[in-house]
Enzyme design. Structure first.
Site, PDB file in Angstrom:
ATOM      1  N   HIS A   4     -26.388   3.400  17.060  1.00 21.64           N
ATOM      2  CA  HIS A   4     -25.355   3.217  18.071  1.00 21.64           C
ATOM      3  C   HIS A   4     -25.074   4.567  18.692  1.00 21.64           C
ATOM      4  O   HIS A   4     -25.113   5.584  18.003  1.00 21.64           O
ATOM      5  CB  HIS A   4     -24.060   2.679  17.439  1.00 21.64           C
ATOM      6  CG  HIS A   4     -22.853   2.877  18.314  1.00 21.64           C
ATOM      7  ND1 HIS A   4     -22.507   1.975  19.292  1.00 21.64           N
ATOM      8  CD2 HIS A   4     -21.956   3.892  18.406  1.00 21.64           C
ATOM      9  CE1 HIS A   4     -21.433   2.433  19.932  1.00 21.64           C
ATOM     10  NE2 HIS A   4     -21.077   3.592  19.402  1.00 21.64           N
ATOM     11  N   GLU A  47     -14.205   6.748  19.635  1.00 23.17           N
ATOM     12  CA  GLU A  47     -15.044   6.401  18.481  1.00 23.17           C
ATOM     13  C   GLU A  47     -15.074   7.531  17.442  1.00 23.17           C
ATOM     14  O   GLU A  47     -15.088   7.270  16.237  1.00 23.17           O
ATOM     15  CB  GLU A  47     -16.449   6.037  18.968  1.00 23.17           C
ATOM     16  CG  GLU A  47     -16.444   4.723  19.743  1.00 23.17           C
ATOM     17  CD  GLU A  47     -17.781   4.385  20.384  1.00 23.17           C
ATOM     18  OE1 GLU A  47     -17.869   3.293  20.982  1.00 23.17           O
ATOM     19  OE2 GLU A  47     -18.743   5.181  20.301  1.00 23.17           O
ATOM     20  N   TYR A 106     -15.765  -2.615  17.049  1.00 25.96           N
ATOM     21  CA  TYR A 106     -16.432  -3.365  18.127  1.00 25.96           C
ATOM     22  C   TYR A 106     -15.484  -4.286  18.883  1.00 25.96           C
ATOM     23  O   TYR A 106     -15.938  -5.228  19.533  1.00 25.96           O
ATOM     24  CB  TYR A 106     -17.605  -4.154  17.550  1.00 25.96           C
ATOM     25  CG  TYR A 106     -18.854  -3.315  17.294  1.00 25.96           C
ATOM     26  CD1 TYR A 106     -19.557  -2.728  18.353  1.00 25.96           C
ATOM     27  CD2 TYR A 106     -19.337  -3.115  16.005  1.00 25.96           C
ATOM     28  CE1 TYR A 106     -20.699  -1.971  18.132  1.00 25.96           C
ATOM     29  CE2 TYR A 106     -20.482  -2.360  15.773  1.00 25.96           C
ATOM     30  CZ  TYR A 106     -21.155  -1.792  16.844  1.00 25.96           C
ATOM     31  OH  TYR A 106     -22.291  -1.042  16.629  1.00 25.96           O
TER      32      TYR A 106
HETATM   33  P1  GTP Z   1     -24.449   0.420  21.163  1.00 21.01           P
HETATM   34  O1  GTP Z   1     -24.868   1.834  21.236  1.00 21.01           O
HETATM   35  O2  GTP Z   1     -24.544  -0.104  19.754  1.00 21.01           O
HETATM   36  O3  GTP Z   1     -23.137   0.122  21.814  1.00 21.01           O
HETATM   37  O4  GTP Z   1     -25.587  -0.358  21.916  1.00 21.01           O
HETATM   38  P2  GTP Z   1     -25.694  -0.703  23.428  1.00 21.01           P
HETATM   39  O5  GTP Z   1     -24.623  -0.030  24.242  1.00 21.01           O
HETATM   40  O6  GTP Z   1     -27.107  -0.420  23.758  1.00 21.01           O
HETATM   41  O7  GTP Z   1     -25.431  -2.261  23.404  1.00 21.01           O
HETATM   42  P3  GTP Z   1     -24.098  -3.097  23.685  1.00 21.01           P
HETATM   43  O8  GTP Z   1     -22.910  -2.190  23.752  1.00 21.01           O
HETATM   44  O9  GTP Z   1     -24.355  -4.015  24.804  1.00 21.01           O
HETATM   45  O10 GTP Z   1     -24.032  -3.967  22.363  1.00 21.01           O
HETATM   46  C1  GTP Z   1     -23.496  -3.394  21.174  1.00 21.01           C
HETATM   47  C2  GTP Z   1     -24.360  -3.812  20.008  1.00 21.01           C
HETATM   48  O11 GTP Z   1     -24.261  -5.219  19.836  1.00 21.01           O
HETATM   49  C3  GTP Z   1     -25.864  -3.571  20.171  1.00 21.01           C
HETATM   50  O12 GTP Z   1     -26.247  -2.284  19.798  1.00 21.01           O
HETATM   51  C4  GTP Z   1     -26.460  -4.601  19.228  1.00 21.01           C
HETATM   52  O13 GTP Z   1     -26.435  -4.140  17.878  1.00 21.01           O
HETATM   53  C5  GTP Z   1     -25.469  -5.750  19.358  1.00 21.01           C
HETATM   54  N1  GTP Z   1     -25.982  -6.750  20.295  1.00 21.01           N
HETATM   55  C6  GTP Z   1     -26.073  -6.662  21.635  1.00 21.01           C
HETATM   56  N2  GTP Z   1     -26.597  -7.774  22.164  1.00 21.01           N
HETATM   57  C7  GTP Z   1     -26.856  -8.592  21.109  1.00 21.01           C
HETATM   58  C8  GTP Z   1     -27.418  -9.888  20.971  1.00 21.01           C
HETATM   59  O14 GTP Z   1     -27.786 -10.535  21.954  1.00 21.01           O
HETATM   60  N3  GTP Z   1     -27.525 -10.401  19.700  1.00 21.01           N
HETATM   61  C9  GTP Z   1     -27.095  -9.704  18.599  1.00 21.01           C
HETATM   62  N4  GTP Z   1     -27.205 -10.252  17.391  1.00 21.01           N
HETATM   63  N5  GTP Z   1     -26.575  -8.481  18.700  1.00 21.01           N
HETATM   64  C10 GTP Z   1     -26.458  -7.938  19.923  1.00 21.01           C
HETATM   65 MG    MG Z   2     -22.507  -0.110  23.810  1.00 21.02          MG
END
Ligand code: GTP
Ligand code: MG
Length: 138
Positions: free
Chosen positions: A115, A126, A49
């Site tokens: 994810h 990834e 991440y």
């Molecule tokens: P991924 O498929 O996991 O990448 O999800 P995404 O693309 O829908 O979301 P993003 O890349 O913006 O964020 C990655 C991950 O971080 C998310 O899937 C969540 O598990 C976590 N995450 C995102 N926003 C928040 C938040 O506001 N609080 C917390 N605790 N976790 C968050």
């Molecule tokens: Mg993402």
């Protein structure tokens, strides 16, 4: 034919949802061409991440992702990246559409069960992070 990277997160493995989630992916036309269960270390989570390291939730995210087993998978299919994102649903389960994995199974924006890669470059990166070439069998 396209490949994407998918993870079933610790909140879902804990609730024994690996099969139910994989079924939804398969029903959407995706094929599992690699799969293994891993309990990632804090360092592996931070590496995976790294793109989010300036985000306020980074620590919480890495803590959660190393709190239990995940299932890492490579999925193959037509438009696999987009198809997987569609069946996952919105990041926040409160915003996720009916029938999506996150709507059905996720408990919060952090503990959101799955994810999926968001673009071809990140998918390749990834997949490489978790799998060697010989582990992916199409
Ligand atoms: P991924 O498929 O996991 O990448 O999800 P995404 O693309 O829908 O979301 P993003 O890349 O913006 O964020 C990655 C991950 O971080 C998310 O899937 C969540 O598990 C976590 N995450 C995102 N926003 C928040 C938040 O506001 N609080 C917390 N605790 N976790 C968050
Ligand atoms: Mg993402």
């Amino acid at each position: 034919i396209e490949r994407t990277f998918s993870m079933i997160k610790p909140d879902a493995t804990k609730r024994n949802l690996t099969g139910a989630i994989t079924k939804k992916l398969e029903d959407a036309g995706l094929r599992v061409v690699a799969s293994k269960r891993v309990w990632m270390s804090r360092r592996q989570a931070e590496g995976f991440y790294a793109v989010h390291k300036e985000r306020p939730f980074f620590d919480e995210l890495c803590e959660f992702m190393s709190s239990g087993p995940t299932v890492v998978q490579v999925l193959e299919g037509e438009n696999a990246i987009l198809k997987n994102r569609e069946v996952m649903g919105a990041t926040n389960p409160a915003d996720a559409a009916e029938g999506t994995i996150r709507k059905e199974f996720a408990t919060s924006i952090g503990e959101n069960s799955v994810h999926g890669s968001d673009a071809p470059e990140t998918a390749a990166e990834e997949i490489r992070y978790w799998f060697s070439d010989t582990e992916v069998v199409g």
